[in-house]
Each structure stands twice: as structure tokens, then as C-alpha cells.
Design an enzyme around this catalytic site. Structure first.
Site, PDB file in Angstrom:
ATOM      1  N   ILE A 147       0.822  -1.207   0.000  1.00 38.20           N
ATOM      2  CA  ILE A 147       0.000   0.000   0.000  1.00 38.20           C
ATOM      3  C   ILE A 147       0.863   1.268   0.000  1.00 38.20           C
ATOM      4  O   ILE A 147       0.386   2.335  -0.399  1.00 38.20           O
ATOM      5  CB  ILE A 147      -0.956  -0.028   1.218  1.00 38.20           C
ATOM      6  CG1 ILE A 147      -2.171   0.835   0.982  1.00 38.20           C
ATOM      7  CG2 ILE A 147      -0.248   0.357   2.504  1.00 38.20           C
ATOM      8  CD1 ILE A 147      -3.293   0.601   1.990  1.00 38.20           C
ATOM      9  N   GLY A 150      12.826  -3.270  11.189  1.00 34.05           N
ATOM     10  CA  GLY A 150      11.801  -2.560  10.420  1.00 34.05           C
ATOM     11  C   GLY A 150      10.490  -3.301  10.259  1.00 34.05           C
ATOM     12  O   GLY A 150       9.611  -2.838   9.539  1.00 34.05           O
ATOM     13  N   SER A 202       6.857  -4.143  10.811  1.00 38.45           N
ATOM     14  CA  SER A 202       5.734  -3.401  11.406  1.00 38.45           C
ATOM     15  C   SER A 202       4.442  -4.204  11.388  1.00 38.45           C
ATOM     16  O   SER A 202       3.511  -3.880  12.129  1.00 38.45           O
ATOM     17  CB  SER A 202       5.538  -2.071  10.676  1.00 38.45           C
ATOM     18  OG  SER A 202       5.252  -2.289   9.313  1.00 38.45           O
ATOM     19  N   HIS A 215       6.157 -11.803   5.918  1.00 40.67           N
ATOM     20  CA  HIS A 215       5.918 -11.397   4.528  1.00 40.67           C
ATOM     21  C   HIS A 215       7.247 -11.147   3.865  1.00 40.67           C
ATOM     22  O   HIS A 215       8.160 -10.588   4.467  1.00 40.67           O
ATOM     23  CB  HIS A 215       5.029 -10.153   4.468  1.00 40.67           C
ATOM     24  CG  HIS A 215       5.444  -9.059   5.391  1.00 40.67           C
ATOM     25  ND1 HIS A 215       5.121  -9.069   6.733  1.00 40.67           N
ATOM     26  CD2 HIS A 215       6.178  -7.943   5.184  1.00 40.67           C
ATOM     27  CE1 HIS A 215       5.628  -7.994   7.313  1.00 40.67           C
ATOM     28  NE2 HIS A 215       6.286  -7.297   6.400  1.00 40.67           N
ATOM     29  N   LEU A 216       7.322 -11.558   2.617  1.00 45.74           N
ATOM     30  CA  LEU A 216       8.510 -11.358   1.805  1.00 45.74           C
ATOM     31  C   LEU A 216       8.239 -10.161   0.895  1.00 45.74           C
ATOM     32  O   LEU A 216       7.283 -10.173   0.115  1.00 45.74           O
ATOM     33  CB  LEU A 216       8.746 -12.623   0.978  1.00 45.74           C
ATOM     34  CG  LEU A 216      10.073 -12.769   0.246  1.00 45.74           C
ATOM     35  CD1 LEU A 216      11.245 -12.784   1.223  1.00 45.74           C
ATOM     36  CD2 LEU A 216      10.042 -14.065  -0.564  1.00 45.74           C
TER      37      LEU A 216
END
Ligand code: 5GP
Ligand code: ZN
Length: 115
Positions: A32, A94, A96, A101-102
Site C-alpha cells: 500500500i 523494520g 511493522s 511477509h517477503l
């Protein structure tokens, strides 16, 4: 499915996403807030909060995420020029969203080392 996990909701179709490819095991969708012209996230449907929680039973699934990234890079036209796969583990790196997830990033020159 974990309660209040954004990526579990995307995998279940409860939160919409711009899906580019999917299988029974994983789903890939556009980030996004893209950090490159191509920025896609490949996530397992299975909830695993961080890479630290993955075990030997997840080895093949994790390998297939990388192969999915390769296929997606080819479809996006960034395979030859070059692309980067990133899996951030924990906030210091980092992370979040706490469902692994890749990241698949490409379409621009990448610096090294990463920030
Ligand atoms: P992390 O920082 O955990 O490695 O990556 C999380 C990524 O998820 C970020 O790049 C962020 O832009 C993306 N993201 C966060 N919320 C959403 C969302 O609702 N939809 C999509 N498509 N991406 C999201
Ligand atoms: Zn989840």
C-alpha cells in the site's frame, strides 16, 4: 487465523488488497506504500508472527515463498534488471506487521547496505 492480524484478514479476503498472484499456501499483493516502482508482498496464509517463530515444518513453505517471488519478478518484468527480496524480522529490522511477509522490490537501482 490470528485475531487482529491485518495480513490474516487480507489472506481471508476480509480486507481488500491488490492481489497479483495466489496459491492455496500464499497470497501476493501490492504494498500500500510502495518503496519502489514494483513493491509486492508475498505472505503465507498461515499466521506466523516473525521468522523467529518459524520451524523446520515451515521449511518447504518458506522456500516456495521465494520461488513465488521469482515468478512474480518475471511477470513484473524486473527479473533480468534485478530485484530484491526482503524479510524484516522484529522492529529493530523494520518489521511493522507481525505476520511474516517477503517484500519483492524492483524497478529502480537499489543501494547497499540497506538502511
Ligand atoms: P514490514 O515493515 O513489516 O516489513 O512491512 C509491512 C508492509 O506492509 C509495509 O511495507 C506497509 O506499507 C505494508 N502494509 C501495511 N498495511 C498494509 C495494507 O493494509 N495493505 C497493503 N497492501 N500493504 C500494507
Ligand atoms: Zn496473521
Amino acid at each position: 487465523m490470528a485475531d487482529d492480524c491485518l495480513f490474516c484478514k487480507i489472506a481471508a479476503g476480509d480486507v481488500s488488497a491488490d492481489t497479483v498472484r495466489e496459491s492455496e499456501e500464499w497470497i501476493a499483493f501490492r504494498d500500500i506504500n510502495p518503496q519502489a516502482p514494483t513493491h509486492i508482498l508475498v505472505i503465507p496464509r498461515q499466521h506466523i508472527a516473525t521468522l523467529n517463530e518459524a520451524g523446520p515444518g515451515e521449511a518447504e513453505m518458506l522456500g516456495r515463498l521465494l520461488l513465488a517471488a521469482k515468478e512474480i519478478a518475471a511477470e513484473e518484468g524486473i527479473a533480468e534488471e534485478g530485484y530484491r527480496t526482503v524479510l524484516n524480522c522484529n522492529p529493530g529490522a523494520g518489521q511493522s506487521v507481525f505476520h511474516i511477509h517477503l517484500h519483492v522490490l524492483g524497478g529502480r537501482a537499489m543501494g547497499w547496505p540497506p538502511g
